[in-house]
Design a protein around this motif. Structure first.
Motif, PDB file in Angstrom:
ATOM      1  N   GLU A  43      57.566  94.156  12.505  1.00 60.82           N
ATOM      2  CA  GLU A  43      56.205  93.676  12.716  1.00 60.82           C
ATOM      3  C   GLU A  43      55.664  94.198  14.048  1.00 60.82           C
ATOM      4  OE1 GLU A  43      58.970  90.576  14.451  1.00 60.82           O
ATOM      5  OE2 GLU A  43      58.893  91.864  12.681  1.00 60.82           O
ATOM      6  N   LYS A  89      62.719  93.828  11.759  1.00 61.20           N
ATOM      7  CA  LYS A  89      61.952  93.510  12.967  1.00 61.20           C
ATOM      8  C   LYS A  89      60.815  94.524  13.119  1.00 61.20           C
ATOM      9  CE  LYS A  89      66.182  91.749  15.106  1.00 61.20           C
ATOM     10  NZ  LYS A  89      67.065  91.736  16.296  1.00 61.20           N
ATOM     11  N   SER A 112      60.207  92.584   7.927  1.00 57.38           N
ATOM     12  CA  SER A 112      60.342  91.536   8.933  1.00 57.38           C
ATOM     13  C   SER A 112      60.951  90.337   8.222  1.00 57.38           C
ATOM     14  CB  SER A 112      58.988  91.165   9.551  1.00 57.38           C
ATOM     15  OG  SER A 112      59.146  90.046  10.413  1.00 57.38           O
TER      16      SER A 112
END
Length: 501
Positions: A122, A120, A145
């Motif tokens: 990004e 996660k 991601s």
């Protein structure tokens, strides 16, 4: 030489999402709530030119007792011991939690190689979490991601040296292996070609390349996972007294008494009205998909409450999908008057599931392993029957005898003539009958023919598809207005075509 990568981490950090991206398919169930994955799921992954086996695991829990979370943790720890590399995922947006620090310490002690991944990752909201990850002491984190596919090149760079090390070991082992030169003579070549021809004729038989696909289905808490664990000889699937433990449809390869198989463990299927949660709907949908891909479906019943309405629906679904069906009654070790119980089961089976008349009914005990030899024989026999082919000559001789014994009816005074019969397909067996007025054939006579096929050609229990097809070309003049011949026009005083009258 390939390697095995286990994706580990606390719940809801995106392990299953990354697993699906690596294998290129949506195999693992994914949802926003934590704790969706419970069993170990393996898949063949590809990242650039790297090919390896990836294992999706349950979220690491801090429980160490015999609770459900404790059993899930033990299964994940087993995956860590099995794997060559562990990819430890953290949530970059949430940062490093105390639970992450505990499990990082465990991985440093147990895992041979650890790659740290910050999922996660990004956007700028993940910057602080990525920087915190350095404090775990597992090296530079790979910013990922899984949902958007970012950071895959960095993960490739982290795994490449590990893959090169396994490739060097494989090359060294190949050099040390003894050299053997084999010359095939002409006679041996002929034997090999004959053997290849036989293999082509029996291509449907299970092999290591194309194993027999078996799905185990049933209501929750019927003992499906326990049965599969007993078959493979190890506690590979999560089990317990709680109903509905299994969520994903997990496939396991096995060589069961010389027969290569791939067994699918599915989630328990409740009545549709009782399935309200989104996650359970996903689990049931995954189980239905396993039934469609299977060749043999084992419908597992609970001996205490057999042939519930949901059991009948599941068995009927397998028959409608055209799969070979084996009915297994589990927890047989708890029964006292077994002979009377077995007689009642057979009577209820024939009465409630007439569409599966003659299908194998096997009693087993997943706890003790009793009856597994009979279950194996029933699965192999059902698969063989499912692939059975009957010659056209045999079918037409049989059809003549059936017509003499019981001629077809004559609706509205029109006799239905059955002229020719052939087998169009197998898996399941499908037959085509050429006849006149196929739309007038009553369903009762079709059932008469299907039951005759079962009895004569030894195809009990397997679904049989019988298609009636009209024979002969349609009359091209049907529906046209009749024209008067020219010689009759003169007699009737009408001008012929082309005359001036």
């Amino acid at each position: 030489m390939s390697f095995t990568l286990a994706i580990v981490g606390r719940p809801n950090v995106g392990k299953s999402t990354l697993f699906n991206r690596l294998v290129g398919k949506k195999l693992a169930l994914v949802d926003d709530q934590p704790g969706v994955t419970r069993d170990l799921r393996e898949g063949e992954a590809r990242l650039g030119d790297l090919k390896f086996t990836v294992i999706d695991t349950a979220g690491l829990e801090e429980a160490t007792d015999e609770s459900l979370q404790g059993r899930m943790r033990k299964l994940t720890e087993r995956a860590v011991d099995m794997a060559d590399v562990c990819l430890f995922l953290i949530d970059a947006r949430a940062g490093v939690t105390p639970t992450d620090e505990v499990f990082a310490e465990i991985l440093r002690k147990r895992a041979p190689r650890v790659v740290l991944g910050a999922n996660k990752g990004e956007g700028s909201a993940a910057d602080a979490g990525v920087l915190e990850a350095y404090g775990l002491g597992l090296g530079e984190p790979v910013r990922l991601s899984a949902e958007h596919g970012e950071g895959m090149a960095d993960l490739y760079a982290a795994l490449m040296p590990i893959a090169d090390g396994f490739a060097e070991k494989a090359a060294a082992a190949e050099e040390e292996a003894p050299r053997t030169d084999i010359t095939v003579e002409e006679d041996e070549a002929e034997e090999l070609s004959a053997e290849a021809a036989r293999e082509a004729e029996e291509a449907w038989r299970p092999s290591a390349r194309r194993p027999l696909q078996v799905a185990v289905v049933g209501r929750p808490n019927a003992g499906k996972s326990t049965l599969i664990n007993r078959i493979i000889g190890e506690d590979r699937l999560l089990t317990g007294p709680e109903a509905g433990i299994t969520r994903d449809s997990i496939s396991l390869p096995i060589d069961w008494e010389g027969v290569p198989m791939r067994i699918f463990d599915t989630a328990g299927m409740r009545k549709k009205a009782k399935v309200q949660e989104k996650l359970e709907k996903l689990s049931v949908s995954d189980g239905l998909r396993a039934v469609k891909f299977a060749e043999v479906v084992v419908v597992l019943l609970d001996a205490a409450i057999p042939f519930e309405q949901q059991d009948l629906r599941i068995a009927d679904l397998a028959e409608r999908e055209g799969r070979a069906v084996v009915v297994a009654v589990n927890k047989w070790d708890l029964e006292e008057d077994r002979q009377a119980k077995l007689a009642g089961l057979k009577e209820a089976f024939d009465r409630l599931l007439p569409q599966l008349r003659g299908a194998p009914l096997v009693t087993v005990s997943a706890k003790t392993g009793r009856g597994l030899d009979r279950l194996h024989k029933a699965i192999v026999k059902a698969h063989e029957t499912w692939n059975r082919r009957v010659t056209t000559g045999q079918l037409n001789r049989w059809l003549t005898g059936m017509l003499e014994q019981h001629p077809p009816p004559a609706p509205q005074g029109r006799r239905i003539k059955l002229r020719y019969m052939t087998q169009a397909k197998t898996r399941p067996p499908g037959f085509v009958v050429m006849c006149s007025h196929p739309d007038k054939m009553p369903a009762s006579y079709t059932r008469y023919l299907v039951n005759g096929l079962r009895d004569t050609f030894d195809m009990p229990g397997t679904p049989i598809r019988l298609t009636l097809r009209g024979q002969g070309a349609a009359n091209p003049y049907k529906g046209r207005k009749k024209s008067t011949p020219s010689r009759l026009r003169k007699h009737l005083g009408k001008p012929a075509h082309g005359s001036r009258g």
